[in-house]
Design a protein around this motif. Structure first.
Motif, PDB file in Angstrom:
ATOM      1  N   ASP A  77       7.509  13.687   4.736  1.00 18.10           N
ATOM      2  CA  ASP A  77       6.840  12.720   5.614  1.00 18.10           C
ATOM      3  C   ASP A  77       5.320  12.786   5.474  1.00 18.10           C
ATOM      4  OD1 ASP A  77       9.370  11.991   6.529  1.00 18.10           O
ATOM      5  OD2 ASP A  77       9.266  13.334   8.270  1.00 18.10           O
ATOM      6  N   LEU A  95       4.220  11.170   2.166  1.00 17.25           N
ATOM      7  CA  LEU A  95       4.280   9.700   2.219  1.00 17.25           C
ATOM      8  C   LEU A  95       3.091   9.120   2.972  1.00 17.25           C
ATOM      9  CD1 LEU A  95       8.054   8.957   2.795  1.00 17.25           C
ATOM     10  CD2 LEU A  95       6.746   8.822   0.675  1.00 17.25           C
ATOM     11  N   VAL A 144       4.902   2.857  -0.447  1.00 16.82           N
ATOM     12  CA  VAL A 144       6.196   3.488  -0.173  1.00 16.82           C
ATOM     13  C   VAL A 144       7.271   2.433  -0.395  1.00 16.82           C
ATOM     14  CG1 VAL A 144       7.652   4.595   1.565  1.00 16.82           C
ATOM     15  CG2 VAL A 144       5.206   5.167   1.437  1.00 16.82           C
ATOM     16  N   LYS A 176      10.708   3.249  -0.660  1.00 19.52           N
ATOM     17  CA  LYS A 176      11.947   3.662   0.013  1.00 19.52           C
ATOM     18  C   LYS A 176      11.563   4.649   1.104  1.00 19.52           C
ATOM     19  CE  LYS A 176      15.363   6.811  -1.072  1.00 19.52           C
ATOM     20  NZ  LYS A 176      16.157   7.542  -2.034  1.00 19.52           N
ATOM     21  N   PRO A 177      11.699   4.257   2.367  1.00 16.96           N
ATOM     22  CA  PRO A 177      11.351   5.177   3.456  1.00 16.96           C
ATOM     23  C   PRO A 177      12.197   6.448   3.394  1.00 16.96           C
ATOM     24  CG  PRO A 177      11.722   2.957   4.291  1.00 16.96           C
ATOM     25  CD  PRO A 177      12.164   2.963   2.851  1.00 16.96           C
ATOM     26  N   ALA A 178      11.649   7.531   3.906  1.00 22.32           N
ATOM     27  CA  ALA A 178      12.349   8.806   3.906  1.00 22.32           C
ATOM     28  C   ALA A 178      13.583   8.749   4.793  1.00 22.32           C
ATOM     29  CB  ALA A 178      11.416   9.915   4.374  1.00 22.32           C
ATOM     30  N   ASN A 222      19.808  10.794   2.055  1.00 23.37           N
ATOM     31  CA  ASN A 222      20.443   9.886   1.091  1.00 23.37           C
ATOM     32  C   ASN A 222      21.960  10.106   1.021  1.00 23.37           C
ATOM     33  OD1 ASN A 222      20.870  12.120  -0.576  1.00 23.37           O
ATOM     34  ND2 ASN A 222      19.094  11.694  -1.853  1.00 23.37           N
ATOM     35  N   SER A 257      12.721  10.057  -0.479  1.00 21.53           N
ATOM     36  CA  SER A 257      11.995   8.795  -0.366  1.00 21.53           C
ATOM     37  C   SER A 257      11.458   8.452  -1.749  1.00 21.53           C
ATOM     38  CB  SER A 257      10.839   8.954   0.626  1.00 21.53           C
ATOM     39  OG  SER A 257       9.912   9.897   0.106  1.00 21.53           O
ATOM     40  N   GLU A 273       9.828   9.912  -6.874  1.00 20.93           N
ATOM     41  CA  GLU A 273      10.715  10.320  -5.789  1.00 20.93           C
ATOM     42  C   GLU A 273      10.073  11.541  -5.139  1.00 20.93           C
ATOM     43  OE1 GLU A 273      15.295  11.725  -5.046  1.00 20.93           O
ATOM     44  OE2 GLU A 273      14.231  12.576  -6.769  1.00 20.93           O
TER      45      GLU A 273
END
Length: 145
Positions: free
Chosen positions: A83, A86, A96, A98-100, A103, A110, A121
């Motif tokens: 976090d 990012l 950004v 792909k938000p954290a 998965n 993220s 990544e």
């Protein structure tokens, strides 16, 4: 060919902008002959003109638009580090993509792109523990094929 990588070179459209982006994330490099060299663990990470890099590889320079089929990865030691990184990426001018979140495989990850669209990544994956120096050893997947 030995199974190792010594340098990763990213072709960039604006060397000063790209250098400033990575420096805003805490990286420190050396600029030599319109190229920026960063020590990144046991390998070199290099920024160089996209057109010059293409020519040096015997290729025709092409547009930088779209996904190039490669993503770099930066593993960290905690979800909080994901976090925080990012937030730093956004402050530095990255995007950004792909938000954290946890998965499908079960670890926190993220993704972002740098100012030239290079994909990264960022992940906290306890299955890929980091050594004190930040290096990772790929685990033995032992028949998970």
């Amino acid at each position: 060919m030995e199974q190792r990588i010594t340098l990763i070179t990213l072709g960039v459209s604006d060397l000063a902008r790209s250098k400033a982006f990575y420096e805003a994330l805490g990286w420190r490099g050396q600029e030599v002959a319109e190229t920026v060299f960063f020590q990144a663990g046991g390998l070199g990470f290099v920024l160089w003109s996209r057109d010059e890099l293409a020519r040096d590889c015997g290729l025709e320079p092409t547009s930088a638009s779209g996904f190039g089929g490669i993503a770099l990865a930066h593993n960290v030691r905690s979800e909080a580090e994901v976090d925080a990184l990012l937030a730093a990426v956004e402050r530095a001018g990255g995007n950004v993509t792909k938000p954290a979140a946890v998965n499908a495989i079960g670890f926190y990850s993220s993704a972002f792109t740098d100012p030239d669209g290079h994909a990264w990544e960022v992940a906290h994956n306890p299955g890929f523990p980091l050594a004190e120096d930040g290096s990772v050893t790929i685990p033995d997947f032992g028949g998970l094929a």
